[in-house]
Scaffold this active site. Structure first.
Site, PDB file in Angstrom:
ATOM      1  N   ASP A  33       0.815  -1.215   0.000  1.00 23.44           N
ATOM      2  CA  ASP A  33       0.000   0.000   0.000  1.00 23.44           C
ATOM      3  C   ASP A  33       0.849   1.266   0.000  1.00 23.44           C
ATOM      4  OD1 ASP A  33      -1.917  -1.735   2.481  1.00 23.44           O
ATOM      5  OD2 ASP A  33      -2.216  -1.756   0.320  1.00 23.44           O
ATOM      6  N   GLU A 189     -10.994   0.503  -4.374  1.00 21.56           N
ATOM      7  CA  GLU A 189     -10.353   1.032  -3.153  1.00 21.56           C
ATOM      8  C   GLU A 189      -9.078   1.801  -3.541  1.00 21.56           C
ATOM      9  OE1 GLU A 189      -9.873  -2.571  -0.982  1.00 21.56           O
ATOM     10  OE2 GLU A 189      -8.545  -3.447  -2.468  1.00 21.56           O
TER      11      GLU A 189
END
Ligand code: 6LW
Length: 517
Positions: A33, A189
């Site tokens: 991430d 997302e």
């Protein structure tokens, strides 16, 4: 003739300076991430950290290729309460941004407060206490528009939501609005907004963070939409037939940055497969060049996929000193690359006389609620060898200490030394959910050397009484600890650990060595 030769030499030199290329991943081991921002010619990048303490590793670079870990963002329990967190809990995706001289990091602690911001004006100093942002969901991001307004985007209820916020107080200033659901992939997302050539670009991840992961983008003339998707989505994907044999899979969760020379680059997560279609190193941070012409859509690495060896021009490269293979434990504190589980009692970890002393407690590696005496490094390579020497001279009955190949509580392989009565044993424990397998054999005394070797298919465990002659104690398949088997979002940590029912003994580790093979 002389002039021709000098022109040729200049040409060759210029090609060699620019076409340096690089190797992916640019940050190896469990570093998922990624989010990146630029201040002048300095680049800062953060990754998610789940149940590990300190939280949100913070990296610095001058060229987007070479990264040094300069610390963590979340370094205090008041910022990072992790009780009960495992590989699917704690700190999820972060975003780092810089605005008007201040750094902002926004992330989610899914085990406690949800979304929150911390800030600092000194990137190498302390960050603030959490500023809660009362918007549900995960993968929060911040974008400052030219009018000074700050906009939050995040992933909630299967879509991307946007609202105006005050980033210094966390106040939500507009009703969260669903602005895009992606192109139909599951789990839209990891949103980020960028403004370029009069367009608001909204880039997201879809498909879930496994083999179907991919990156898509849409744009609008208005921050609140409507957003129209790019015709060539996904702009980054490895789920197609053409990339099914790529050793990098699951690419997605990306962030874009314009370099100080005007070029555009993308960082993203991906994972390197082993033992068939398994991965154990966790999702790592990868880099790709982006062509983004005026008024056009961004194109990632020309073809929308990436490779381990990237033969592309880069910024002038400025490497950092590489991490030592061997830790002699003769420093005052452990380096930034070390991690603890949940909120550690740091009095259990003492660097003294060239060794690392671990005070075990009754908390086992399998316990979720507390913090066992454990400190670890990310496994950064599929094939490696790791070694240490542990002494249990001050041990009490049934104390244990050694090395663990750790994916999660209930998913780890351990090699250890233990004392039973007046005898010493070396042991190996395979913890795979409810399956616990232990093998022990008599050892010569209270000091032993351990070696762990890893390859795509096996972890092998060895011990030695003299540090020269090693005997294999056991081996087990890597795939039983893989993310595909265990789930969760982290990667293997190689941890030094100790356990003591009496809580009076301690273990001393004389060194720790890790080498890529
Ligand atoms: C992250 C989200 C995701 O917040 O997994 O699958 C979460 N994708 O983007 C943890 O990495």
């Amino acid at each position: 003739m002389r002039q021709t030769i000098s022109i040729l030499l200049l040409l060759i030199a210029s090609i060699s300076i620019n076409a340096q290329g690089y190797t992916n991943p640019v940050i190896k081991g469990f570093n998922p991430d990624p989010s990146v921002c630029r201040v002048g010619d300095d680049y800062y990048l953060v990754t998610s950290s789940f149940q590990y303490f300190p939280g949100v590793p913070l990296y610095h670079s001058k060229d987007l290729v070479n990264w040094e870990q300069i610390g963590h963002v979340l370094t205090r329990e008041s910022q990072l309460y992790l009780k009960g967190a495992n590989s699917g809990g704690g700190i999820y995706a972060p975003t780092i941004r810089h605005h008007n001289g201040k750094f902002y990091m926004i992330t989610t602690n899914v085990s406690t407060v949800g979304n929150f911001i911390v800030t600092t004006e000194d990137i190498r100093g302390e960050w603030s206490d959490p500023i809660p942002v009362n918007v549900g969901g995960i993968d929060p991001s911040l974008f400052w528009d030219e009018d000074g307004k700050c906009w939050y985007t995040g992933s909630a209820d299967g879509g991307i939501v946007l609202c105006e916020v005050n980033p210094d107080t966390g106040e939500v200033l507009s009703t969260p609005k669903r602005v895009w659901d992606g192109t139909g992939g599951r789990w839209p997302e990891a949103p980020h907004i960028y403004k370029k050539d009069g367009w608001y670009y909204l880039m997201i991840a879809e498909g879930g963070t496994e083999f179907g992961h991919n990156e898509t983008i849409a744009r609008s003339r208005y921050i609140e939409g409507p957003y129209d998707p790019a015709p060539h989505n996904p702009i980054l994907a490895h789920y197609k037939a053409a990339t099914q044999t790529n050793p990098i899979q699951g690419v997605g969760h990306a962030d874009l940055v314009q370099a100080h020379d005007g070029s555009w680059w993308l960082v993203c997560l991906g994972f390197r497969t082993q033992s068939g279609m398994h991965h154990l190193l966790g999702r790592e941070t990868f880099l790709a060049p982006v062509r983004w012409d005026k008024g056009a859509w961004p194109v990632v690495n020309g073809t929308g996929d990436i490779a381990l060896d990237m033969d592309v021009s880069t910024l002038p490269q400025k490497p950092f000193p590489i991490r030592p293979d061997r830790y002699e434990f003769d420093e005052e504190k452990l380096g930034n690359e070390w991690s603890w589980l949940r909120n550690p009692d740091m009095s259990k970890y003492v660097l003294e006389n060239g060794s690392l002393r671990l005070y075990g407690t009754g908390t086992d590696l399998d316990l979720l609620s507390e913090s066992p005496t454990f400190v670890g490094l990310r496994q950064q390579d599929i094939s490696f060898t790791a070694e240490t020497c542990v002494k249990l001279e001050k041990a009490r009955n049934d104390d244990k200490a050694g090395v663990t190949v750790f994916m999660d509580s209930g998913a780890h392989y351990d090699i250890y030394l233990t004392k039973k009565g007046a005898k010493w044993y070396v042991g190996i424990r395979y913890a795979m959910g409810v399956l616990k397998h232990v093998e022990e054999e008599l050892a010569g005394g209270s000091k032993v050397y351990f070696r762990i070797t890893g390859d795509p298919d096996f972890y092998r465990f060895w011990y030695s009484e003299d540090g020269k002659e090693y005997k294999q104690l056991g081996a087990n398949h890597t795939r039983y600890l893989s993310s595909e088997t265990i789930g969760g979002f982290t990667g293997i940590m190689l941890g030094l650990w100790a356990q003591s029912q009496s809580e009076k003994g301690w273990a001393e580790f004389e060194y720790f060595e890790y080498k890529q093979m």
